[in-house]
Design an enzyme around this catalytic site. Sequence first.
Site, PDB file in Angstrom:
ATOM      1  N   LEU A  65     -10.100   2.665   3.771  1.00 48.58           N
ATOM      2  CA  LEU A  65      -9.799   1.874   4.967  1.00 48.58           C
ATOM      3  C   LEU A  65      -9.097   0.570   4.578  1.00 48.58           C
ATOM      4  O   LEU A  65      -9.130   0.154   3.419  1.00 48.58           O
ATOM      5  CB  LEU A  65     -11.104   1.590   5.719  1.00 48.58           C
ATOM      6  CG  LEU A  65     -11.807   2.843   6.257  1.00 48.58           C
ATOM      7  CD1 LEU A  65     -13.160   2.483   6.865  1.00 48.58           C
ATOM      8  CD2 LEU A  65     -10.942   3.565   7.277  1.00 48.58           C
ATOM      9  N   PRO A  66      -8.472  -0.103   5.579  1.00 51.14           N
ATOM     10  CA  PRO A  66      -7.682  -1.287   5.241  1.00 51.14           C
ATOM     11  C   PRO A  66      -8.476  -2.418   4.559  1.00 51.14           C
ATOM     12  O   PRO A  66      -8.024  -2.959   3.551  1.00 51.14           O
ATOM     13  CB  PRO A  66      -7.131  -1.744   6.598  1.00 51.14           C
ATOM     14  CG  PRO A  66      -7.132  -0.515   7.447  1.00 51.14           C
ATOM     15  CD  PRO A  66      -8.301   0.304   6.985  1.00 51.14           C
ATOM     16  N   THR A  97      -9.960  -1.470  -0.842  1.00 52.70           N
ATOM     17  CA  THR A  97     -10.048  -2.731  -1.584  1.00 52.70           C
ATOM     18  C   THR A  97     -10.716  -3.749  -0.664  1.00 52.70           C
ATOM     19  O   THR A  97     -10.145  -4.115   0.371  1.00 52.70           O
ATOM     20  CB  THR A  97      -8.645  -3.222  -1.983  1.00 52.70           C
ATOM     21  OG1 THR A  97      -8.004  -2.190  -2.736  1.00 52.70           O
ATOM     22  CG2 THR A  97      -8.734  -4.477  -2.815  1.00 52.70           C
ATOM     23  N   LYS A 172     -10.281  -4.918  -9.574  1.00 51.47           N
ATOM     24  CA  LYS A 172      -9.143  -4.596  -8.706  1.00 51.47           C
ATOM     25  C   LYS A 172      -8.442  -5.878  -8.235  1.00 51.47           C
ATOM     26  O   LYS A 172      -7.209  -5.955  -8.186  1.00 51.47           O
ATOM     27  CB  LYS A 172      -9.653  -3.774  -7.517  1.00 51.47           C
ATOM     28  CG  LYS A 172      -8.669  -3.561  -6.396  1.00 51.47           C
ATOM     29  CD  LYS A 172      -7.545  -2.619  -6.753  1.00 51.47           C
ATOM     30  CE  LYS A 172      -6.533  -2.561  -5.631  1.00 51.47           C
ATOM     31  NZ  LYS A 172      -5.353  -1.782  -5.928  1.00 51.47           N
ATOM     32  N   LYS A 247      -3.933  -9.618   1.929  1.00 48.60           N
ATOM     33  CA  LYS A 247      -5.403  -9.535   1.950  1.00 48.60           C
ATOM     34  C   LYS A 247      -5.962  -9.576   0.523  1.00 48.60           C
ATOM     35  O   LYS A 247      -6.888 -10.311   0.214  1.00 48.60           O
ATOM     36  CB  LYS A 247      -5.831  -8.220   2.627  1.00 48.60           C
ATOM     37  CG  LYS A 247      -7.311  -7.912   2.517  1.00 48.60           C
ATOM     38  CD  LYS A 247      -7.622  -6.420   2.609  1.00 48.60           C
ATOM     39  CE  LYS A 247      -7.011  -5.621   1.487  1.00 48.60           C
ATOM     40  NZ  LYS A 247      -7.484  -4.244   1.351  1.00 48.60           N
TER      41      LYS A 247
HETATM   42  P1  NAD Z   1      -3.023   2.416   5.670  1.00 53.91           P
HETATM   43  O1  NAD Z   1      -2.968   1.320   6.666  1.00 53.91           O
HETATM   44  O2  NAD Z   1      -1.829   3.256   5.426  1.00 53.91           O
HETATM   45  O3  NAD Z   1      -4.251   3.406   6.006  1.00 53.91           O
HETATM   46  C1  NAD Z   1      -5.476   3.010   6.533  1.00 53.91           C
HETATM   47  C2  NAD Z   1      -5.909   4.091   7.515  1.00 53.91           C
HETATM   48  O4  NAD Z   1      -7.231   3.786   7.971  1.00 53.91           O
HETATM   49  C3  NAD Z   1      -5.016   4.188   8.765  1.00 53.91           C
HETATM   50  O5  NAD Z   1      -4.534   5.513   8.893  1.00 53.91           O
HETATM   51  C4  NAD Z   1      -5.954   3.793   9.908  1.00 53.91           C
HETATM   52  O6  NAD Z   1      -5.669   4.483  11.112  1.00 53.91           O
HETATM   53  C5  NAD Z   1      -7.291   4.182   9.327  1.00 53.91           C
HETATM   54  N1  NAD Z   1      -8.437   3.519   9.945  1.00 53.91           N
HETATM   55  C6  NAD Z   1      -8.636   2.195  10.171  1.00 53.91           C
HETATM   56  N2  NAD Z   1      -9.855   2.000  10.696  1.00 53.91           N
HETATM   57  C7  NAD Z   1     -10.440   3.217  10.809  1.00 53.91           C
HETATM   58  C8  NAD Z   1     -11.709   3.671  11.281  1.00 53.91           C
HETATM   59  N3  NAD Z   1     -12.621   2.836  11.753  1.00 53.91           N
HETATM   60  N4  NAD Z   1     -11.960   5.005  11.234  1.00 53.91           N
HETATM   61  C9  NAD Z   1     -11.044   5.869  10.763  1.00 53.91           C
HETATM   62  N5  NAD Z   1      -9.829   5.503  10.296  1.00 53.91           N
HETATM   63  C10 NAD Z   1      -9.534   4.199  10.325  1.00 53.91           C
HETATM   64  O7  NAD Z   1      -3.517   1.729   4.312  1.00 53.91           O
HETATM   65  P2  NAD Z   1      -3.367   2.306   2.823  1.00 53.91           P
HETATM   66  O8  NAD Z   1      -2.080   1.824   2.254  1.00 53.91           O
HETATM   67  O9  NAD Z   1      -3.704   3.752   2.799  1.00 53.91           O
HETATM   68  O10 NAD Z   1      -4.532   1.453   2.106  1.00 53.91           O
HETATM   69  C11 NAD Z   1      -5.912   1.766   2.265  1.00 53.91           C
HETATM   70  C12 NAD Z   1      -6.709   0.939   1.271  1.00 53.91           C
HETATM   71  O11 NAD Z   1      -6.239   1.213  -0.055  1.00 53.91           O
HETATM   72  C13 NAD Z   1      -6.572  -0.586   1.473  1.00 53.91           C
HETATM   73  O12 NAD Z   1      -7.803  -1.190   1.237  1.00 53.91           O
HETATM   74  C14 NAD Z   1      -5.546  -0.982   0.417  1.00 53.91           C
HETATM   75  O13 NAD Z   1      -5.694  -2.321   0.019  1.00 53.91           O
HETATM   76  C15 NAD Z   1      -5.856  -0.001  -0.702  1.00 53.91           C
HETATM   77  N6  NAD Z   1      -4.739   0.334  -1.610  1.00 53.91           N
HETATM   78  C16 NAD Z   1      -3.517   0.659  -1.112  1.00 53.91           C
HETATM   79  C17 NAD Z   1      -2.486   0.982  -2.018  1.00 53.91           C
HETATM   80  C18 NAD Z   1      -1.105   1.364  -1.542  1.00 53.91           C
HETATM   81  O14 NAD Z   1      -0.179   1.429  -2.393  1.00 53.91           O
HETATM   82  N7  NAD Z   1      -0.886   1.591  -0.253  1.00 53.91           N
HETATM   83  C19 NAD Z   1      -2.727   0.987  -3.391  1.00 53.91           C
HETATM   84  C20 NAD Z   1      -3.991   0.687  -3.851  1.00 53.91           C
HETATM   85  C21 NAD Z   1      -5.008   0.366  -2.945  1.00 53.91           C
END
Ligand code: NAD
Length: 294
Positions: A65-66, A97, A172, A247
Amino acid sequence: MQTIGFIGLGNMGGPMAANLVRAGYLVKAFDLSADALAQAEAASCVVAMSASEAAQDADVIISMLPAGKHVNSLYVTGQTPLFDVAKKGALIIDCSTIEADMARSISALAIERGIDFIDAPVSGGVGGAQAGTLSFIVGASEAQFEKAKPVLESMGKNIFHAGEHGAGQIAKACNNMLLAILMAGTCEALNMGMKNGLDPKVLSEIMKQSSGNNWALQVYNPVPGVMDNVPSSNDYQGGFQVDLMFKDLGLAMELSQSSASATPMGSAAKGLFNLHKSHGNGALDFSSVIRLYS
Ligand code: NAD
């Protein structure tokens, strides 16, 4: 066959869930977005109508999740907290994260309920999530780490045990602060080269083979057209959003303050990403920060 409930099928969670299906797990998947659910269905996940439906009877629950507020609400404070739904002995792996303190407090509540909750944030980007080559940085007891490892190995290549609960999130935050600094520095150098007449492809190759080499140059070049299949060559869509990097820099600054660690470069990077975000770029990939320079 082990059942996995997977919550959060965004840029990272979607391809991670698909890799679990490929590895032979039954994956019950949920996201608030209908598009994300449709993609999960196409990847042979079983689509659930709610997070609690995905988590019910699951041996392992994974969340991607975000931010911390979403994770806390999902497990502890929401309308149907998954801690009320998860079966006894279930292993919960939060790959989002989030704040180290929050990861620690959620895991303490889990222990009271007879549930294992561990932090396992990832590194490696969307490319790593798709290829199944992510690094997982785990905060857990030794026994919990061993229990989680086979599942994590279906989605990643390097599985690190950083220490007890919360340690994964601390490692991280250190990594992503460094990533922000490296990306900003790479943008700065490439922009200066281009303004002085250099071809960004040639300059990137030179720095990649020289002492300026880093991850951004290797796999995530910020200049459009230098590399295929990276967000910069796709109008900065997909990838890792500026909002999420901002964030993460906030999490790093909290750690720096609570531990009295000097982080002047991290602080400068946070200012830069804040400025970029304030120009309406929060939803773009973080490599778009190069636009601030040009
Ligand atoms: P994203 O915004 O693409 O995906 C998050 C998903 O969570 C969305 O599809 C959203 O609809 C869903 N969501 C939010 N609240 C929800 C709930 N209550 N129930 C169900 N679904 C819900 O984000 P992302 O890029 O996939 O990143 C996710 C996590 O991974 C974050 O914490 C980010 O910091 C971490 N991260 C991302 C990357 C990257 O390159 N994108 C790399 C490493 C870590």
